[in-house]
Design an enzyme around this catalytic site. Sequence first.
Site, PDB file in Angstrom:
ATOM      1  NE  ARG A  36      12.918 118.427  -1.844  1.00  0.00           N
ATOM      2  CZ  ARG A  36      13.932 119.098  -1.290  1.00  0.00           C
ATOM      3  NH1 ARG A  36      15.171 118.841  -1.664  1.00  0.00           N
ATOM      4  NH2 ARG A  36      13.707 120.025  -0.384  1.00  0.00           N
ATOM      5  CB  ILE A  62      15.848 117.807   3.107  1.00  0.00           C
ATOM      6  CG1 ILE A  62      16.203 117.462   1.665  1.00  0.00           C
ATOM      7  CG2 ILE A  62      14.385 118.141   3.236  1.00  0.00           C
ATOM      8  CD1 ILE A  62      15.443 116.253   1.121  1.00  0.00           C
ATOM      9  CB  SER A  63      19.143 122.243   1.050  1.00  0.00           C
ATOM     10  OG  SER A  63      20.114 122.303   2.055  1.00  0.00           O
ATOM     11  CD  GLN A  64      15.030 127.476  -2.049  1.00  0.00           C
ATOM     12  OE1 GLN A  64      15.945 127.980  -1.401  1.00  0.00           O
ATOM     13  NE2 GLN A  64      14.247 128.185  -2.839  1.00  0.00           N
ATOM     14  N   PRO A  65      15.110 122.685  -2.943  1.00  0.00           N
ATOM     15  CG  PRO A  65      13.247 121.574  -3.819  1.00  0.00           C
ATOM     16  CD  PRO A  65      13.654 122.549  -2.763  1.00  0.00           C
TER      17      PRO A  65
END
Length: 214
Positions: A36, A62-65
């Site tokens: 990531r 970039i979205s939250q995991p």
Amino acid sequence: MRIDMRRSRERMVREQIEARGVRDPRVLAAMRRVPRHLFVDEALHGQAYADHPVPIGFGQTISQPYIVALMTCYLELAPGMSVLEIGTGSGYQAAVLAEAGARVWTVERIPELYETARRRLEHLKYSSVHCKLDDGTLGWPEAGPFDRILVTAGGPDVPQPLLAQLADPGILLIPVGGSRREQQLVMVRRQDGRFLRENKGGVVFVDLVGRHGW
């Protein structure tokens, strides 16, 4: 002090994803494999595995995991499925889909993000990911129909072109809301010619911009 990215990634999966109930082994393995930190600017490497979105420029993130893992789970992927992703962004979600065994077609509307993501995915050898610069709300009709469609931006409703490109049976996942920055995650199942909608809960995504978006 140098950060151990592999250890950070394992902690991310264990504490942010597994601890919240995500159990799909294919998704968990994909989240463990994708580096990531290589999908954000080097200055933000220290934040890459934190429990929040990370900016990637041009008002995008970039979205939250956990959200990446959850949405990937909702797709109910099987190896070899074709997935259309709307909103390439950094390319991270596309990489996770590829690691989960999907063949991915991803569309980005911002030229700089498109070019950076395309080069990054190529460098990391994600040969099953195909990138396109276009209005994502129009989909990718010449490559469809798609077993799964994932929209990573929130729009006022489900774009009709995407419904038309969804295979039968198929699943489409999209944040939908009457106001920007406040949406419900909607799953649309296509089965025997019918479209069945299911609300999966509240989410916050960047705007879906295009002819069939905002």
